[in-house]
Design a protein around this motif. Structure first.
Motif, PDB file in Angstrom:
ATOM      1  N   PHE A  68       1.105  -1.106   0.080  1.00  0.00           N
ATOM      2  CA  PHE A  68       0.087  -0.061   0.000  1.00  0.00           C
ATOM      3  C   PHE A  68       0.849   1.144  -0.079  1.00  0.00           C
ATOM      4  O   PHE A  68       0.602   2.032  -0.884  1.00  0.00           O
ATOM      5  N   LEU A  69       1.920   1.407   0.910  1.00  0.00           N
ATOM      6  CA  LEU A  69       2.666   2.701   1.010  1.00  0.00           C
ATOM      7  C   LEU A  69       3.457   2.599  -0.271  1.00  0.00           C
ATOM      8  O   LEU A  69       3.573   3.780  -0.855  1.00  0.00           O
ATOM      9  N   ALA A  70       3.973   1.631  -0.802  1.00  0.00           N
ATOM     10  CA  ALA A  70       4.946   1.600  -1.786  1.00  0.00           C
ATOM     11  C   ALA A  70       4.202   2.218  -3.296  1.00  0.00           C
ATOM     12  O   ALA A  70       4.592   2.854  -4.239  1.00  0.00           O
ATOM     13  N   SER A  71       2.884   1.861  -3.090  1.00  0.00           N
ATOM     14  CA  SER A  71       1.976   2.095  -4.213  1.00  0.00           C
ATOM     15  C   SER A  71       1.716   3.663  -4.400  1.00  0.00           C
ATOM     16  O   SER A  71       1.584   4.176  -5.602  1.00  0.00           O
ATOM     17  N   TRP A  72       2.023   4.388  -3.507  1.00  0.00           N
ATOM     18  CA  TRP A  72       1.959   5.750  -3.466  1.00  0.00           C
ATOM     19  C   TRP A  72       3.274   6.532  -4.272  1.00  0.00           C
ATOM     20  O   TRP A  72       2.963   7.812  -4.673  1.00  0.00           O
ATOM     21  N   LEU A  73       3.997   5.706  -4.300  1.00  0.00           N
ATOM     22  CA  LEU A  73       5.321   6.205  -5.373  1.00  0.00           C
ATOM     23  C   LEU A  73       4.742   6.332  -6.746  1.00  0.00           C
ATOM     24  O   LEU A  73       4.896   7.352  -7.415  1.00  0.00           O
ATOM     25  N   GLU A  74       4.151   5.415  -7.243  1.00  0.00           N
ATOM     26  CA  GLU A  74       3.239   5.377  -8.652  1.00  0.00           C
ATOM     27  C   GLU A  74       2.363   6.389  -8.523  1.00  0.00           C
ATOM     28  O   GLU A  74       2.016   6.946  -9.683  1.00  0.00           O
ATOM     29  N   PHE A  75       1.547   6.830  -7.380  1.00  0.00           N
ATOM     30  CA  PHE A  75       0.539   7.816  -7.289  1.00  0.00           C
ATOM     31  C   PHE A  75       1.371   8.969  -7.669  1.00  0.00           C
ATOM     32  O   PHE A  75       0.973   9.612  -8.453  1.00  0.00           O
ATOM     33  N   GLY A  76       2.783   9.213  -7.296  1.00  0.00           N
ATOM     34  CA  GLY A  76       3.283  10.589  -7.523  1.00  0.00           C
ATOM     35  C   GLY A  76       3.762  10.508  -8.939  1.00  0.00           C
ATOM     36  O   GLY A  76       3.879  11.516  -9.679  1.00  0.00           O
ATOM     37  N   THR A  77       4.291   9.171  -9.404  1.00  0.00           N
ATOM     38  CA  THR A  77       4.691   8.960 -10.781  1.00  0.00           C
ATOM     39  C   THR A  77       3.466   9.517 -11.837  1.00  0.00           C
ATOM     40  O   THR A  77       3.807  10.269 -12.788  1.00  0.00           O
ATOM     41  N   VAL A  78       2.553   8.752 -11.543  1.00  0.00           N
ATOM     42  CA  VAL A  78       1.311   9.219 -12.340  1.00  0.00           C
ATOM     43  C   VAL A  78       0.714  10.513 -12.350  1.00  0.00           C
ATOM     44  O   VAL A  78       0.321  11.410 -13.209  1.00  0.00           O
ATOM     45  N   SER A  79       0.877  11.190 -10.903  1.00  0.00           N
ATOM     46  CA  SER A  79       0.422  12.469 -10.849  1.00  0.00           C
ATOM     47  C   SER A  79       1.263  13.635 -11.725  1.00  0.00           C
ATOM     48  O   SER A  79       0.891  14.489 -12.115  1.00  0.00           O
ATOM     49  N   GLY A  80       2.735  13.294 -11.505  1.00  0.00           N
ATOM     50  CA  GLY A  80       3.668  14.108 -12.459  1.00  0.00           C
ATOM     51  C   GLY A  80       3.328  13.845 -13.939  1.00  0.00           C
ATOM     52  O   GLY A  80       3.109  14.990 -14.700  1.00  0.00           O
ATOM     53  N   TYR A  81       3.079  12.906 -14.309  1.00  0.00           N
ATOM     54  CA  TYR A  81       2.553  12.648 -15.882  1.00  0.00           C
ATOM     55  C   TYR A  81       1.444  13.459 -16.045  1.00  0.00           C
ATOM     56  O   TYR A  81       1.158  14.036 -17.228  1.00  0.00           O
ATOM     57  N   LEU A  82       0.183  13.373 -14.995  1.00  0.00           N
ATOM     58  CA  LEU A  82      -0.785  13.943 -15.200  1.00  0.00           C
ATOM     59  C   LEU A  82      -0.659  15.405 -15.383  1.00  0.00           C
ATOM     60  O   LEU A  82      -1.330  16.278 -16.093  1.00  0.00           O
ATOM     61  N   ALA A  83       0.079  16.022 -14.257  1.00  0.00           N
ATOM     62  CA  ALA A  83       0.315  17.341 -14.396  1.00  0.00           C
ATOM     63  C   ALA A  83       0.965  17.967 -15.659  1.00  0.00           C
ATOM     64  O   ALA A  83       0.705  18.941 -16.306  1.00  0.00           O
ATOM     65  N   GLY A  84       1.895  17.185 -16.243  1.00  0.00           N
ATOM     66  CA  GLY A  84       2.562  17.636 -17.545  1.00  0.00           C
ATOM     67  C   GLY A  84       1.583  17.541 -18.476  1.00  0.00           C
ATOM     68  O   GLY A  84       1.237  18.332 -19.425  1.00  0.00           O
ATOM     69  N   ALA A  85       0.699  16.339 -18.700  1.00  0.00           N
ATOM     70  CA  ALA A  85      -0.360  16.144 -19.733  1.00  0.00           C
ATOM     71  C   ALA A  85      -1.331  17.409 -19.614  1.00  0.00           C
ATOM     72  O   ALA A  85      -1.779  17.785 -20.655  1.00  0.00           O
ATOM     73  N   LEU A  86      -1.728  17.832 -18.407  1.00  0.00           N
ATOM     74  CA  LEU A  86      -2.946  18.826 -18.065  1.00  0.00           C
ATOM     75  C   LEU A  86      -2.373  20.021 -18.589  1.00  0.00           C
ATOM     76  O   LEU A  86      -2.954  20.967 -19.425  1.00  0.00           O
ATOM     77  N   LEU A  87      -1.002  20.410 -18.105  1.00  0.00           N
ATOM     78  CA  LEU A  87      -0.265  21.575 -18.859  1.00  0.00           C
ATOM     79  C   LEU A  87      -0.133  21.743 -20.212  1.00  0.00           C
ATOM     80  O   LEU A  87      -0.571  22.707 -20.835  1.00  0.00           O
ATOM     81  N   VAL A  88       0.010  20.515 -20.723  1.00  0.00           N
ATOM     82  CA  VAL A  88       0.329  20.607 -22.311  1.00  0.00           C
ATOM     83  C   VAL A  88      -1.076  20.588 -22.936  1.00  0.00           C
ATOM     84  O   VAL A  88      -1.070  21.483 -24.049  1.00  0.00           O
ATOM     85  N   THR A  89      -2.002  20.052 -22.555  1.00  0.00           N
ATOM     86  CA  THR A  89      -3.364  20.183 -22.999  1.00  0.00           C
ATOM     87  C   THR A  89      -3.944  21.592 -22.939  1.00  0.00           C
ATOM     88  O   THR A  89      -4.574  22.151 -23.991  1.00  0.00           O
ATOM     89  N   VAL A  90      -3.589  22.192 -21.942  1.00  0.00           N
ATOM     90  CA  VAL A  90      -4.057  23.620 -21.739  1.00  0.00           C
ATOM     91  C   VAL A  90      -3.647  24.410 -22.925  1.00  0.00           C
ATOM     92  O   VAL A  90      -4.029  25.438 -23.528  1.00  0.00           O
ATOM     93  N   LEU A  91      -2.063  24.487 -22.770  1.00  0.00           N
ATOM     94  CA  LEU A  91      -1.329  25.213 -24.042  1.00  0.00           C
ATOM     95  C   LEU A  91      -1.783  24.685 -25.209  1.00  0.00           C
ATOM     96  O   LEU A  91      -1.977  25.824 -26.163  1.00  0.00           O
ATOM     97  N   THR A  92      -2.109  23.853 -25.621  1.00  0.00           N
ATOM     98  CA  THR A  92      -2.537  23.353 -26.808  1.00  0.00           C
ATOM     99  C   THR A  92      -3.910  23.828 -27.214  1.00  0.00           C
ATOM    100  O   THR A  92      -4.042  24.383 -28.309  1.00  0.00           O
ATOM    101  N   ALA A  93      -4.698  23.855 -26.238  1.00  0.00           N
ATOM    102  CA  ALA A  93      -6.173  24.432 -26.433  1.00  0.00           C
ATOM    103  C   ALA A  93      -6.060  26.028 -26.451  1.00  0.00           C
ATOM    104  O   ALA A  93      -7.055  26.574 -27.235  1.00  0.00           O
ATOM    105  N   VAL A  94      -5.210  26.718 -25.848  1.00  0.00           N
ATOM    106  CA  VAL A  94      -5.408  28.344 -25.796  1.00  0.00           C
ATOM    107  C   VAL A  94      -4.570  28.844 -26.622  1.00  0.00           C
ATOM    108  O   VAL A  94      -4.668  30.078 -27.080  1.00  0.00           O
ATOM    109  N   LEU A  95      -3.463  28.154 -27.041  1.00  0.00           N
ATOM    110  CA  LEU A  95      -2.639  28.848 -28.159  1.00  0.00           C
ATOM    111  C   LEU A  95      -2.788  28.362 -29.620  1.00  0.00           C
ATOM    112  O   LEU A  95      -3.155  27.166 -29.730  1.00  0.00           O
ATOM    113  N   ASP A  96      -2.467  29.142 -30.459  1.00  0.00           N
ATOM    114  CA  ASP A  96      -2.553  28.772 -31.734  1.00  0.00           C
ATOM    115  C   ASP A  96      -1.115  28.045 -32.172  1.00  0.00           C
ATOM    116  O   ASP A  96      -0.238  28.243 -31.426  1.00  0.00           O
TER     117      ASP A  96
END
Length: 455
Positions: free
Chosen positions: A148-176
């Motif tokens: 259970f505790l070690a799985s939170w490391l992957e929670f962090g990994t996926v959160s990092g991916y998710l934050a990067g993807a979310l930021l790129v998605t916003v930039l792609t949507a708002v910028l030409d």
């Protein structure tokens, strides 16, 4: 051995947050693959641009074993905490540097050369990251809650991916397109430096793991007394030669884990855009949905691995890799948002088996005295050969065969290897780590501290 519950919780949080920062840095590159190809390889066709971009992506993985060879044994000598702080800031600097590189149009061939150099810095740093972070959490966690505790490391990994993807998605949507290609793509990379500073601060505040401290206290490290260079050479030889069988099993398990990982989190946005013709924003949104589903379930899978064992969960993931790959890619090609979402969720369902159980299973392959080094080397050799090359191989297979199902065959082969590796590994759930005493938490002992007294 009794570990303080509050200290363990802080250690897990800091390691996972630092890992999120590191994998945000590494993941942003893959989310911007199409844009990076146009900026740094403008003369090539779109297909060649992608292959060139993913070749540079894969190049970083080729130096990861070197990072593992350097940082892993170092972490076994001087401690996990110090090395994890070094990898954190090195990664942030490498990512920040990418955001400063002029385009091909400005400086010609020097641009992709500098991009490659920055990626190599990233890869070398990451060679010491995952093995160290999994070791750090595993050595803090009580035996009964390690999954259970070690799985939170992957929670962090996926959160990092998710934050990067979310930021790129916003930039792609708002910028030409012009703004995105001229300056917008740089923003996620430039943010790496302040994010890295936060991660470094958190890691520097951590205490060394109780398992490593106990090993030093009871003299495990003194068995090879002698000149520092001789001790380092002896430890490296002991790590590579003495642990060859568990290292091979680790390579096989990491292979199926990371082919699933990079196929789902790194390649799928590009696949949906370049192969199936969806807009970049649509592809990123589907990847976001898959990662959000993983965030909701990864800790539950980690807890499940504590109850039923690591092997059943990892075997289920390997079988799902074989059985669900073709249905997932069939759904992706239904030309509907519902079909794409269903296909992405199938891929995420398969991946979360490994994300939830592998972080606790991998450190248990090795004894304390060589754990960081052996895991870092085996993990990064496997990732370099099979994981980081996944987007490149998948894109090359699609380009060579003309079949959008080609990546499914890649997944299925990885699943077969995973089945073999899990069949040969020993169960580690609810057992002490090799070379360590049984570990419980103050949460399970009524608040008793390490000396057995109440707090």
């Amino acid at each position: 051995m009794v570990t303080d519950h509050r200290t363990t919780r802080r250690a897990v949080f800091a390691a996972a947050l630092g890992n999120a920062t590191e994998w945000y840095d590494f993941g942003v590159y893959s989310y911007l693959a199409v844009v990076i190809g146009a900026v740094f390889y403008p003369a090539a066709s779109p297909a060649v641009q992608l292959i060139a971009t993913f070749t540079t992506f894969a190049a970083a993985f080729l130096v990861r074993p070197l990072g593992g060879l350097f940082f892993g044994p170092l972490g076994d000598r001087v401690g996990r905490k110090r090395v994890l702080a070094i990898t954190m800031i090195t990664m942030a600097l490498g990512t920040f540097a990418i955001g400063l590189i002029p385009s091909y149009g400005a400086i010609g061939i020097t641009a992709p050369v500098l991009l490659l150099a920055a990626r190599l810095v990233q890869g070398f740093s990451t060679g010491g990251e995952y093995g160290g972070a999994t070791t750090f959490i595993a050595e803090y966690a009580p035996d009964r809650r390690r999954g259970f505790l070690a799985s939170w490391l992957e929670f962090g990994t996926v959160s990092g991916y998710l934050a990067g993807a979310l930021l790129v998605t916003v930039l792609t949507a708002v910028l030409d397109t012009a703004d995105l290609h001229s300056w917008g793509w740089r923003v996620p990379f430039l943010l790496a430096l302040p994010l890295g500073a936060v991660g470094l601060y958190l890691r520097l505040r951590l205490e060394e793991t109780p398992v490593f401290t106990a090993a030093e206290t009871f003299g495990h490290e003194g068995a090879h007394a002698g000149p520092a260079g001789e001790r380092g050479t002896h430890r490296l030889r002991e790590t590579v030669v003495g642990q060859w069988r568990p290292m091979l099993l680790c390579v096989g398990l990491v292979l199926v884990f990371n082919v699933n990982n990079y196929m789902t989190t790194s390649y799928m946005p590009t696949y949906l855009n370049a192969v199936l013709g969806y807009s970049p924003t649509h592809g990123l949104l589907m990847a976001l949905a898959a990662m959000a589903a993983m965030l909701l379930t990864v800790a539950l899978v980690g807890r499940l691995s504590d109850r039923v064992g690591r092997r059943p969960v990892l075997m289920s993931g390997s079988v799902c890799t074989v059985v669900l790959a073709l249905p997932a890619f069939w759904l992706l090609q239904r030309d509907t948002s519902a079909g794409v979402l269903a296909g992405m969720l199938l891929l995420a369902l398969t991946l979360v088996h490994f994300s939830g159980a592998a972080p606790a299973a991998l450190p248990a392959f090795f004894p304390t005295r060589v754990r960081y080094g052996a895991l870092a080397i085996a993990f990064n050799v496997s990732v370099a050969l099979f994981g980081g090359t996944t987007p490149l191989v998948a894109e090359a297979l699609v380009d060579a065969t003309g079949s959008p199902y080609a990546p499914a065959a890649q997944l299925m082969l990885a699943g077969v290897i995973g089945i073999v590796a899990v069949s040969l590994m020993a169960e580690s759930a609810n057992r002490p780590l090799p070379g360590a005493r049984a570990t419980v938490s103050t949460r399970d002992t009524g608040g008793a501290g390490p000396d057995g007294r109440g707090r």
